[in-house]
Design an enzyme around this catalytic site. Structure first.
Site, PDB file in Angstrom:
ATOM      1  N   SER A  22       8.997 -39.922  30.952  1.00 51.80           N
ATOM      2  CA  SER A  22       9.758 -38.666  30.807  1.00 51.80           C
ATOM      3  C   SER A  22       9.111 -37.728  29.797  1.00 51.80           C
ATOM      4  CB  SER A  22      11.194 -38.984  30.370  1.00 51.80           C
ATOM      5  OG  SER A  22      11.183 -39.698  29.148  1.00 51.80           O
ATOM      6  N   THR A 155      40.221  -1.750  40.483  1.00 47.90           N
ATOM      7  CA  THR A 155      40.824  -3.039  40.844  1.00 47.90           C
ATOM      8  C   THR A 155      40.598  -3.159  42.342  1.00 47.90           C
ATOM      9  OG1 THR A 155      42.988  -2.091  41.308  1.00 47.90           O
ATOM     10  CG2 THR A 155      42.659  -2.890  39.068  1.00 47.90           C
ATOM     11  N   HIS A 156      40.371  -4.367  42.820  1.00 49.63           N
ATOM     12  CA  HIS A 156      40.035  -4.593  44.246  1.00 49.63           C
ATOM     13  C   HIS A 156      38.831  -3.756  44.673  1.00 49.63           C
ATOM     14  CE1 HIS A 156      44.123  -6.345  44.575  1.00 49.63           C
ATOM     15  NE2 HIS A 156      44.467  -5.314  43.814  1.00 49.63           N
ATOM     16  N   SER A 277      10.218  -1.946  46.539  1.00 47.73           N
ATOM     17  CA  SER A 277      10.123  -2.757  47.749  1.00 47.73           C
ATOM     18  C   SER A 277       8.697  -2.649  48.278  1.00 47.73           C
ATOM     19  CB  SER A 277      11.124  -2.219  48.777  1.00 47.73           C
ATOM     20  OG  SER A 277      10.681  -2.501  50.075  1.00 47.73           O
ATOM     21  N   LYS A 283      12.644   2.654  47.445  1.00 43.95           N
ATOM     22  CA  LYS A 283      13.548   1.705  46.769  1.00 43.95           C
ATOM     23  C   LYS A 283      13.236   1.494  45.298  1.00 43.95           C
ATOM     24  CE  LYS A 283      16.316  -0.786  48.364  1.00 43.95           C
ATOM     25  NZ  LYS A 283      16.352  -1.878  49.308  1.00 43.95           N
ATOM     26  N   GLU A 290      20.218  -8.836  39.369  1.00 48.54           N
ATOM     27  CA  GLU A 290      20.418  -9.835  40.426  1.00 48.54           C
ATOM     28  C   GLU A 290      19.936 -11.208  39.953  1.00 48.54           C
ATOM     29  OE1 GLU A 290      19.921  -6.683  44.102  1.00 48.54           O
ATOM     30  OE2 GLU A 290      18.188  -7.649  43.241  1.00 48.54           O
ATOM     31  N   TYR A 317      24.390 -47.647  27.601  1.00 54.64           N
ATOM     32  CA  TYR A 317      23.219 -46.879  28.005  1.00 54.64           C
ATOM     33  C   TYR A 317      22.756 -47.286  29.406  1.00 54.64           C
ATOM     34  CZ  TYR A 317      18.657 -44.787  28.322  1.00 54.64           C
ATOM     35  OH  TYR A 317      17.597 -44.036  28.752  1.00 54.64           O
ATOM     36  N   GLN A 322      18.264 -40.538  31.356  1.00 50.90           N
ATOM     37  CA  GLN A 322      16.989 -39.836  31.172  1.00 50.90           C
ATOM     38  C   GLN A 322      16.956 -38.527  31.959  1.00 50.90           C
ATOM     39  OE1 GLN A 322      13.314 -41.954  30.373  1.00 50.90           O
ATOM     40  NE2 GLN A 322      12.582 -41.259  32.364  1.00 50.90           N
ATOM     41  N   LYS A 325      18.106 -34.592  30.434  1.00 54.73           N
ATOM     42  CA  LYS A 325      17.363 -33.577  29.686  1.00 54.73           C
ATOM     43  C   LYS A 325      16.940 -32.392  30.539  1.00 54.73           C
ATOM     44  CE  LYS A 325      15.818 -37.380  27.510  1.00 54.73           C
ATOM     45  NZ  LYS A 325      16.980 -37.926  28.098  1.00 54.73           N
TER      46      LYS A 325
HETATM   47  N1  ARG Z   1      13.564 -41.683  27.648  1.00 47.06           N
HETATM   48  C1  ARG Z   1      14.768 -42.361  27.472  1.00 47.06           C
HETATM   49  C2  ARG Z   1      15.961 -41.430  27.745  1.00 47.06           C
HETATM   50  O1  ARG Z   1      15.776 -40.302  27.796  1.00 47.06           O
HETATM   51  C3  ARG Z   1      14.875 -42.865  26.084  1.00 47.06           C
HETATM   52  C4  ARG Z   1      15.770 -44.030  25.906  1.00 47.06           C
HETATM   53  C5  ARG Z   1      15.209 -45.251  26.534  1.00 47.06           C
HETATM   54  N2  ARG Z   1      16.036 -46.372  26.344  1.00 47.06           N
HETATM   55  C6  ARG Z   1      15.938 -47.476  27.091  1.00 47.06           C
HETATM   56  N3  ARG Z   1      16.771 -48.424  26.832  1.00 47.06           N
HETATM   57  N4  ARG Z   1      15.094 -47.560  28.064  1.00 47.06           N
HETATM   58  O2  ARG Z   1      17.060 -41.845  27.945  1.00 47.06           O
END
Ligand code: ARG
Length: 460
Positions: A22, A155-156, A277, A283, A290, A317, A322, A325
């Site tokens: 990641s 309105t409307h 355009s 245009k 938009e 967890y 992951q 993010k």
């Molecule tokens: N890259 C992982 C995440 O974003 C970090 C945590 C990893 N933890 C694990 N037990 N594999 O969640």
């Protein structure tokens, strides 16, 4: 080698490794990971896992890593490391050897990532607060400039009652103020540190988690490790605030797209923020608006993705996390970009005051005033409403505004109408009479402008 290599006898499958990594997304947490790692090193000093010299060396090296790489994304993502935590760890160990390895005592990536994400959200939320205030002040400038610029209120999407552009700006300042308070709330909820929760059940080292929290700028620590490593509510909080705020920006865009359309046509966006355009030479398109309206859907998508991501997850967890993010980063990036672009739009628009006033005058938008006039003469509002409805039909038949009708015509529908009716029917009178709190009268607008000005002065 990966952080967890000892248990494994086979190399990772190349495709799995790529799938599992990641770093190309979470490299953005570098400064947060370094902050939490430095705090952790200080706590390890307290429990004598590190000596003072070792702690200082770790801290110095982490600062060095931060300085060298924070603006060198290409270098970071070119590495084979699994994620930002392993990347920093590998670099630290390469630099200072065995001492670097000690930093990983008692800490899991599970509490580490939860902490880093909170730090990231807090950092961004503070930037967003400033951006909201900036946008409010740009609205305020326009509001001061356009106290006398009359536009139709809808309105409307039918012309309803006249308002001023200033009043329209003040409406958005209110929405943004709610957004700002929401972000403050988000920041408040981000005040509890998960670090020291370990992988799931806490840490066996006798650390002071509250002290650790303070070292990172949190106010105290979370209460239950099982919850803490699997809590991503704060991402939902920040993306909810983002979604509501984006909805406001999207409505702002939609208003302006319509005001700028060939049909309403009373505002014009400068050439510098419109595009043409490729086919139709005439245009000039409001792409910027938009795009703001369009990006709102992406932010909703981020919020929904996180909600769905979490919905069926067992404690605690899970690697599903992951994925959080990319949605978080995308959502917040879009929000920030749209707050910025909204300022640019407002600073680059012109209002055709003659046309906006003309439109406000059309559509019988002073009909309610006529009804109020009759009420003042002792007629009940329901009867007045009916009488005015008839008068409007007559005016349409004669192709005239209400204020152009002959007094005798008024009298045909209601004998008590006198010459003073014409004063009631001017746009200025329509505005002035709406003088209760929150109304469009110049006096109320002045009060609001002054109040907002004072509030913003306090904030900047
Ligand atoms: N890259 C992982 C995440 O974003 C970090 C945590 C990893 N933890 C694990 N037990 N594999 O969640």
């Amino acid at each position: 080698m990966s952080l967890w290599g000892g248990r494994f006898t086979e190399e990772s499958n190349v495709k799995f490794k790529k799938f599992n990594n990641s770093l190309n997304i979470d490299y953005r947490l570098i400064q947060d990971d370094i902050k939490s790692s430095i705090a952790w090193s200080k706590i390890l000093l307290d429990v004598k896992i590190l000596t003072r010299q070792e702690q200082q060396l770790i801290e110095k090296t982490l600062y060095w890593i931060s300085k060298k790489y924070i603006n060198n994304v290409k270098k970071i993502v070119a590495s084979e490391s699994e994620d930002i935590h392993s990347w920093i760890e590998t670099l630290l160990i390469n630099k200072i050897g065995i001492i670097g390895k000690k930093l990983y005592t008692g800490r899991s990536r599970n509490d580490q990532i939860a902490t880093n994400l909170k730090l990231w959200c807090k950092r961004k939320s503070k930037i967003i607060l400033k951006k909201i205030v900036k946008l409010q002040s740009v609205f305020l400038n326009q509001a001061y400039l356009h106290q006398n610029t009359i536009i139709p209120g809808y309105t409307h999407l039918q012309r309803a009652q006249p308002i001023t552009f200033s009043y329209w700006c003040l409406a958005y300042i209110e929405m943004l103020e709610r957004d700002r308070l929401r972000v403050l709330n988000v920041i408040e909820n981000l005040n509890y540190s998960p670090l020291g929760c370990g992988a799931i059940a806490g840490t066996s080292w006798d650390i002071n988690r509250n002290k650790l929290a303070l070292l990172m700028g949190f106010s105290s620590s979370t209460k239950n490790a099982l919850d803490s490593v699997s809590d991503r509510d704060f991402i939902i909080d920040v993306l909810s605030a983002a979604s509501i705020s984006m909805m406001h920006l999207s409505r702002f865009s939609e208003d302006l797209i319509f005001y700028n359309s060939g049909e309403a046509n009373f505002i014009e966006l400068s050439d510098s923020i419109t595009s043409g355009s490729s086919l139709m030479p005439q245009k000039k398109n409001p792409d910027v608006l938009e795009l703001i309206r369009g990006k709102c859907s992406g932010v909703y998508g981020s919020l929904l993705s996180i909600l769905v991501l979490l919905k069926g997850l067992p404690l605690s967890y899970n690697k599903d996390f992951q994925e959080d993010k990319k949605y978080l980063f995308q959502g917040i990036d879009s929000w920030i970009a749209c707050l910025d672009m909204s300022c640019v739009v407002l600073n680059n628009l012109k209002i055709n005051k003659i046309r906006s006033k003309q439109l406000a005058r059309e559509g019988y938008s002073n009909a309610t005033e006529l009804a109020d006039y009759l009420v003042n003469k002792g007629i009940s509002f329901r009867d007045a409403h009916h009488i005015v409805g008839n008068i409007v039909v007559e005016a349409i038949r004669q192709n005239k505004y209400l204020e152009e009708l002959d007094l005798l015509v008024f009298k045909k529908y209601c004998v008590i109408v006198e010459k003073d009716v014409y004063k009631y029917l001017t746009l200025e009178s329509c505005l002035k009479r709406k003088n209760a709190i929150g109304g469009v009268s110049p006096e109320q607008i002045k009060n609001s402008l002054d109040a907002v000005k004072t509030r913003l002065l306090h904030l900047s």
